[in-house]
Enzyme design. Structure first.
Site, PDB file in Angstrom:
ATOM      1  CB  THR A 101       0.960  -3.963  -6.386  1.00  0.00           C
ATOM      2  OG1 THR A 101       2.141  -3.478  -6.058  1.00  0.00           O
ATOM      3  CG2 THR A 101       1.269  -3.402  -4.351  1.00  0.00           C
ATOM      4  CD  GLU A 151     -14.544   4.517  -2.872  1.00  0.00           C
ATOM      5  OE1 GLU A 151     -13.858   5.612  -2.166  1.00  0.00           O
ATOM      6  OE2 GLU A 151     -16.064   4.221  -2.653  1.00  0.00           O
ATOM      7  CB  ILE A 187     -10.981   6.060   2.647  1.00  0.00           C
ATOM      8  CG1 ILE A 187      -9.513   5.358   3.035  1.00  0.00           C
ATOM      9  CG2 ILE A 187     -12.172   6.575   4.092  1.00  0.00           C
ATOM     10  CD1 ILE A 187      -8.436   6.937   3.959  1.00  0.00           C
ATOM     11  N   GLY A 239      10.043   1.287   1.161  1.00  0.00           N
ATOM     12  CA  GLY A 239       9.316   0.569   0.205  1.00  0.00           C
ATOM     13  C   GLY A 239       8.062   2.279   0.220  1.00  0.00           C
ATOM     14  CD  GLU A 246       6.337   4.069  -6.811  1.00  0.00           C
ATOM     15  OE1 GLU A 246       6.716   3.244  -8.270  1.00  0.00           O
ATOM     16  OE2 GLU A 246       5.421   3.845  -6.806  1.00  0.00           O
ATOM     17  CE  LYS A 271      -4.237   8.957  -4.414  1.00  0.00           C
ATOM     18  NZ  LYS A 271      -3.699   8.450  -3.506  1.00  0.00           N
ATOM     19  N   GLY A 303      -1.427   0.382  -0.917  1.00  0.00           N
ATOM     20  CA  GLY A 303      -1.636  -1.237  -0.507  1.00  0.00           C
ATOM     21  C   GLY A 303      -2.038  -2.270  -0.958  1.00  0.00           C
TER      22      GLY A 303
END
Lengths: 435, 435
Positions: A13, A128, A135, A186, A189, A204, A301
């Site tokens: 992706t 990043e 962001i 979607g 998962e 994170k 995304g």
């Protein structure tokens, strides 16, 4: 013009997003950078996919071969996971190649080894995209807020969980039902454990904690509690009391040490974080000089993540290309590329409008005003009589659809010319902030 | 360790903030930077003020003398205005000194000349503090979102106006009354024209427009309409229709050209921008890959502005100090300064808590639960009986004050041991997000 050569590890992706971004935004990027970026080799299982998405690139099946190619200056690690990815990143660093990675798990679990090897080999590792997708919050923590002592970081940093919590609140549905819906859309998962049990948010916040407080990365110290046990009753009760429930990653410096934790959290509904809904992410940072700042956007995304990956790549390219002064051009674009462009006059902007008309409270006035607007092609979204004032005067509030401002101004002049209209029309522009 | 020497032009509000920041955060900054920052000379009318705020610095009365000093590597222009400031900045650039400025008016009106001279002299001019105070939005536009084609920027970028609009909405007061209140609180100048008529926001959106679209700075092209003519009736009507009125700076790329404008604007109340209240600022950027991102924080004030000024200074110092690789250390702090710190166990974190207890709906139960909490030093902010279930069972929701988590857990165990309590207690942590 210098060319920076990229080796791409993985064409899933995010890899596809990077290939698409480089295809669509090359011109704008070159205007900013003053050098060109080219994908020279791609490691993927499918040669067909490589030929389709990166037709100019060489196909490699072995990541360790790719990272050693002479025509690869920077390696983009977009495999995910910690086996192949780790070996390839360490090998690339040993070969003196700079790294961009979106791999939060790799950095949260092996970041210390990777960064130590990178220091030894004088190599840059940028990441990043590993936190909060598109962001630029790593840049804020490492650079934008560098003059501060960071006090705390709290973030909505897992889109799947935030989507589920937003739906549970809005529809009063049970966790299981919303999860099934998220899977169908979607947003979750097939095996959602990693997202809904807080692991992803934990990776994170662990990375941000290290950057905030100057400690090694320590995922083992992070407390993880997910949202799978949440009852929608508690979300409802919280709302009645003025709170929203969010899955937060939190790290904070206290006198006792550093707090590092992920769990569902009640937040007062007036806080911006409480109003971050759906799959969106946001990170709030508290720091001793600037106070509270907040960063909001898409946390996942293909294209938002690619935006962060390629920004990192451009950061590296800037140092490779012009290592001394004016790493970043003053006006964001190379001086030769700063070009005057046409400005749109206010008469020609397109907007929707709020109008308030004060007119005689009598039959036919509404129709007359609507007709005068229609004559200029201004269509009405809402028309409401708001109040009857003294002297038989009424106030009429109109919201228009999008139109050209000069049409609205012409219509206003015509409305003000009517005998039944007794005061100048108030006009305020509207913005939907959709696009 | 290398020292970077600073010359400070102006010791007003922002200058004082910079002096205080450098005094209080030196240690943390040096851990990040690996070099030291020292104020070597200050230009101010008052020698006393210089001695008080920058005791080690030389006092200069002539800015043109200051910028030529051998012990000044970087000039911080914090005069404001466009006379003295412009001459000093141009002279400093000619002398090869790097510049950090918070002066939006100077850049919006003379930026093209300044940046051209800086290019010629290979000098850096940084200006994060010129737009939205402490929010690192210039960095986001020039670096974080560099891989995007920017489509639009819309921002609440004048705190005075936003404070007035927030108060007008909340209290239904007239513009004039709220302005007087803002002046009393120090949120508005004695002559507020610059803020309330949109000039200040215009300077800021003009700068962001140039960075977004790669054009010269063109303040003359910016449409300005302030808030002084706004009637609180319109704010009320807008709210009834689901909108908030904000003074927005807007710039957008359209097929007809670039829109550049400042005016009061209706925004749907569900948008984050609509919920930015008081003196706070926020900037929303729409870009073709990342979509919508938003940046929120303090747009003014001595210390937030100093945060941005000194971040710029650190950006410059990083290139002066280590111009090649790893300009920014991987973990934000110099590798030698990354130090393990104690993590707080969950038992020892301090938080407030939401508890839901299911118990028999009978006299004395509430008192029993309250006592068991009090026994562990857990004090109650709110205790509400929420619903009576089947079988004579009631649900009790409790919000606690801040306490240590182990006390809450101990109290929960004691509550669950009661015969009248019929299910495990639900516990969710709360965050006020105040600090």
């Amino acid at each position: 013009m210098r060319t920076i050569n990229i080796g791409l590890l993985g064409l899933g992706t995010v890899g596809r997003g990077v290939a698409e971004l480089l295809r669509d935004n090359t011109q704008e990027m070159t205007r900013r950078l003053g050098c060109e970026i080219r994908i020279s080799a791609v490691c993927s299982r499918s040669q067909e996919r490589v030929q389709q998405l990166c037709p100019q690139a060489a196909w490699e099946t072995d990541p360790l071969t790719l990272v050693q190619r002479d025509d690869v200056d920077v390696v983009l690690e977009l495999f995910g996971g910690t086996t192949l990815a780790k070996d390839a990143v360490l090998k690339a660093i040993e070969c003196g190649k700079h790294i961009v990675t979106a791999n939060k798990k790799l950095l949260a679990e092996y970041g210390n080894d990777i960064f130590a090897l990178a220091e030894k080999n004088n190599v840059m590792v940028h990441f990043e995209a590993a936190v909060a997708g598109g962001i630029p919050v790593i840049k804020a923590l490492r650079e934008g807020l560098a003059a501060n002592q960071i006090q705390s970081v709290a973030g909505i940093i897992n889109g799947t969980s935030n989507f589920i919590l937003s739906e549970m609140r809005e529809k009063g549905s049970a966790f299981k039902d919303v999860l099934a819906e998220a899977q169908r859309l979607g947003y979750a998962e097939a095996d959602p454990t990693f997202d809904i049990e807080g692991h992803d948010a934990g990776h994170k916040i662990t990375i941000m904690s290290a950057l905030a407080f100057g400690t090694p990365v320590n995922f083992g110290a992070c407390y993880l509690e997910g949202i799978s046990q949440l009852d929608s009753r508690d979300i409802k009760y919280a709302e009645e009391l003025g709170y929203r429930v969010k899955l937060l990653g939190i790290t904070r410096k206290t006198e006792k040490g550093i707090e590092l934790r992920v769990h569902p959290t009640l937040i007062p509904e007036s806080r911006l974080l409480a109003n971050v809904n759906g799959v969106m992410n946001a990170v709030r940072i508290n720091a001793n000089m600037v106070g509270e700042t907040l960063y909001y956007g898409a946390g996942a995304g293909a294209l938002p993540t690619a935006s962060a990956v390629v920004a990192d790549l451009m950061d590296i390219a800037r140092l490779m290309n012009a290592p001394s002064q004016n790493r970043v051009p003053h006006l964001a674009f190379q001086p030769s590329q700063v070009k005057a462009q046409n400005f749109v006059s206010m008469d020609n902007i397109s907007s929707s409008y709020y109008l308030r008309v004060q007119a005689a409270d009598e039959a036919g006035v509404l129709g007359k005003i609507a007709t005068l607007l229609a004559n200029e092609g201004v269509s009405i979204e809402a028309l409401i009589q708001k109040a009857v004032l003294d002297n038989n005067q009424a106030e009429i509030v109109i919201l228009t659809h999008h139109t050209i401002e000069k049409n609205v101004k012409t219509a206003i002049a015509a409305i003000e010319a009517q005998d039944c209209v007794s005061a100048p029309v108030t006009m305020i522009r509207m913005e939907s902030l959709h696009g």
